[in-house]
Structure formats: structure tokens, C-alpha cells
Design a protein around this motif. Structure first.
Motif, PDB file in Angstrom:
ATOM      1  N   HIS A   7       0.852  -1.187   0.000  1.00  0.00           N
ATOM      2  CA  HIS A   7       0.000   0.000   0.000  1.00  0.00           C
ATOM      3  C   HIS A   7       0.890   1.241   0.000  1.00  0.00           C
ATOM      4  CE1 HIS A   7      -3.486  -2.539   0.844  1.00  0.00           C
ATOM      5  NE2 HIS A   7      -2.747  -3.150   1.764  1.00  0.00           N
ATOM      6  N   HIS A 127       0.536  -7.383  -5.487  1.00  0.00           N
ATOM      7  CA  HIS A 127      -0.272  -6.247  -5.938  1.00  0.00           C
ATOM      8  C   HIS A 127       0.230  -4.970  -5.277  1.00  0.00           C
ATOM      9  CE1 HIS A 127      -3.117  -9.136  -7.590  1.00  0.00           C
ATOM     10  NE2 HIS A 127      -3.099  -9.756  -6.414  1.00  0.00           N
ATOM     11  N   SER A 129      -1.423  -1.104  -4.211  1.00  0.00           N
ATOM     12  CA  SER A 129      -2.611  -0.247  -4.157  1.00  0.00           C
ATOM     13  C   SER A 129      -2.202   1.145  -3.698  1.00  0.00           C
ATOM     14  CB  SER A 129      -3.671  -0.831  -3.214  1.00  0.00           C
ATOM     15  OG  SER A 129      -3.264  -0.711  -1.866  1.00  0.00           O
ATOM     16  N   THR A 138      -5.744  -0.250  -7.781  1.00  0.00           N
ATOM     17  CA  THR A 138      -5.023  -1.487  -7.504  1.00  0.00           C
ATOM     18  C   THR A 138      -4.381  -2.006  -8.782  1.00  0.00           C
ATOM     19  OG1 THR A 138      -6.545  -2.090  -5.708  1.00  0.00           O
ATOM     20  CG2 THR A 138      -5.215  -3.862  -6.659  1.00  0.00           C
ATOM     21  N   THR A 167     -11.255  -6.047  -4.335  1.00  0.00           N
ATOM     22  CA  THR A 167     -10.238  -5.092  -3.888  1.00  0.00           C
ATOM     23  C   THR A 167     -10.830  -3.775  -3.398  1.00  0.00           C
ATOM     24  OG1 THR A 167      -9.988  -4.166  -6.125  1.00  0.00           O
ATOM     25  CG2 THR A 167      -8.586  -6.048  -5.534  1.00  0.00           C
ATOM     26  N   SER A 169     -11.864  -1.377  -5.194  1.00  0.00           N
ATOM     27  CA  SER A 169     -11.161  -0.365  -5.980  1.00  0.00           C
ATOM     28  C   SER A 169     -12.093   0.353  -6.955  1.00  0.00           C
ATOM     29  CB  SER A 169     -10.024  -1.015  -6.785  1.00  0.00           C
ATOM     30  OG  SER A 169      -9.059  -1.571  -5.925  1.00  0.00           O
TER      31      SER A 169
END
Length: 275
Positions: A7, A127, A129, A138, A167, A169
Motif C-alpha cells: 500500500h 499487488h 494499491s 489497484t 479489492t 477499488s
């Protein structure tokens, strides 16, 4: 295995998005110059994975990305290299031309990468984000659920929508399929910036990336062409160890085959990219 999600918090200013460097050092060098010209900080330069691939300079490409400081998520190739697997994990149909070609370029890449590069690739998250212009974004490689899933513009929205739900998102940045596109629906955006290591089957040797911009306090994005020294990239691939067909694609902008493409995208071969 639990997913590793990095993140980044709130990003501001321009964000450079790209994927599929594919061991194409010349393309990555050109993209780094774009970032410097646009004053985009390395922390705002994000890759959807597959830093290693079809081209001739895997070690040099990985080390340049590391020196640059741009961030990347794991592509299927990075996962396979990390795990010492014997194939690229691209989900090609067994016995297909792409599958046969991968039996040349993947072991070539394995043989060229240093332990330092393998450790660096293994450090990538699954991933990334971040928040940007009041949106949660994301990065995925194939999809959130399957790193090697091919998702195209023509793929049903129902396939894409599950990624947004999982997610939470507003925007998904995807990779893997090799083609730039965007697909909007229900105030959600699936954005694939394209790849820089291979042309987009459009009859043009230039490659694709995208830039996010919040300068007017709103979320905007634009796909961009990248010109680079493709003749050198192709020449280096003609070493007797890599598929000659991919070296030719670097110059012609036409894929050797369209095995992975749905009918819509396959029918657009050589007609250019319309965004």
C-alpha cells in the motif's frame, strides 16, 4: 500463500504506468528518459510485471529497473523464476507456438539472471494499491485472482467486476495481455497501459504506456506511444538462442500468431490501436 499487497498511500503528481519490459533494455531505457523528462519521480513509476521475457537482455533490464527505483508487482514470469520453475507460467496452450517459443526464451532468461536479480524480482509484491485523485487504485498482473489470466477489452465486464469488488477499488491497472486498452462501466475503470517490451500487434514497432494526471484536481489518464531503438533490440535477439519470430515482431509490429487473442482483438491485427 497469502497475497503480499504493498500500500503506497496517497500519490500526487503524474504517475507513469507500464508493463511487460520483457528483457527489452532499449525500451526500458527510453521509458526512463520519458519519466525524467516529465519529472515523474521513481516512486510514481509503476509496472504491472513481467520485467523479464522474450528479449535478449534480462539481467541488464532487471538491474536498470532496480537502479531506477520504479516499483513493480509480480508477473507470472517473476513468480516462476522465483520458484525455480521450468516454464514461464504464461498459461499458453500446451503445444501452441507461444508455448514452443517459451521453451527457448524462458531458459535463456533463467541462465542469464544473477542471484542479485533473482532476489530483487522475488521482493516484488503480488499487488500494489494507492489512492489518487479521490480514487482507490489497484495493480494486478492478469487478474486479482489469477496472475496468468488474460483479460482484454472484449472480455466480459462480469469477469472484470469481480476484481473491483474483491479489492474495493475504483480503478484496476492490469497487465499480461500485451495490448493497451481501457474499459469503463458503473463508474469503474479497467486500464491496461500496454507493454513496452513488444509492440501491440498493430503494425507499428513503437510500444505503449500510460500516464495518470491529477493536475486539474481530477483523475485523468492518457495512453502514449514510446519510440525506442527497436532495431538494436531486434538485432540482439538474433543470437541463435531466442525465437527469430519475436525478433521479427519487434521490427514489424505484427505478432507471429494470435493464439491468445479473442476474436475481436485478433481481427484488429495490423490495423493500429484505437483508444
Amino acid at each position: 500463500m497469502d497475497k503480499k499487497i504493498e500500500h503506497l498511500g496517497l500519490l500526487t503528481g503524474k504517475v507513469l504506468l507500464f508493463g511487460g519490459a520483457y528483457s527489452n533494455l532499449q525500451a526500458l531505457e527510453a521509458l526512463k528518459h520519458v519519466a525524467e523528462k516529465e519529472n515523474i519521480l521513481p516512486k510514481n513509476c509503476l509496472s504491472t510485471g513481467d520485467v523479464v521475457g522474450y528479449c535478449a537482455q534480462p539481467e541488464e533490464t532487471v538491474q536498470l529497473l532496480k537502479i531506477w527505483g520504479a516499483k513493480s508487482i509480480l508477473g507470472n514470469v517473476e513468480i516462476q523464476l522465483r520458484d525455480g520453475a521450468e516454464d514461464c507460467g504464461c498459461d499458453f496452450r500446451e503445444g501452441s507456438r507461444c508455448d514452443n517459443f517459451s521453451q527457448l526464451w524462458y531458459p535463456y532468461a533463467q541462465s542469464k539472471l544473477s542471484n542479485n536479480s533473482l532476489e530483487y524480482l522475488s521482493s516484488f509484491p503480488d499487488h500494489i494499491s494507492f489512492n489518487y485523485a479521490n480514487k482507490k487504485i489497484t495493480l494486478v498482473h492478469g487478474s486479482f485472482f489469477n496472475v496468468s489470466e488474460f483479460i482484454f477489452k472484449s472480455s466480459p465486464w462480469s469477469v472484470k467486476s469481480a476484481n473491483f469488488l474483491e479489492t474495493n477499488s475504483d480503478v484496476i491497472i492490469g497487465g499480461h495481455c500485451g495490448l493497451p486498452f481501457y474499459h469503463k462501466n458503473d463508474n469503474k475503470l479497467w486500464l491496461n497501459p500496454g507493454v513496452i517490451g513488444m509492440p501491440a500487434n498493430d503494425g507499428n514497432p513503437s510500444v505503449w504506456y500510460a500516464i495518470l494526471d491529477d493536475s486539474d484536481k481530477n483523475f485523468t489518464f492518457k495512453h502514449q506511444n514510446l519510440d525506442y531503438n527497436y532495431k538494436l533490440a531486434s538485432k540482439l535477439m538474433q543470437n541463435g538462442l531466442l525465437p527469430e519470430e519475436y525478433a521479427r515482431t519487434i521490427q514489424t509490429g505484427i505478432w507471429d500468431n494470435t493464439e491468445i487473442l479473442p476474436p475481436v482483438e485478433s481481427g484488429l491485427q495490423g490495423f493500429g490501436i484505437t483508444l
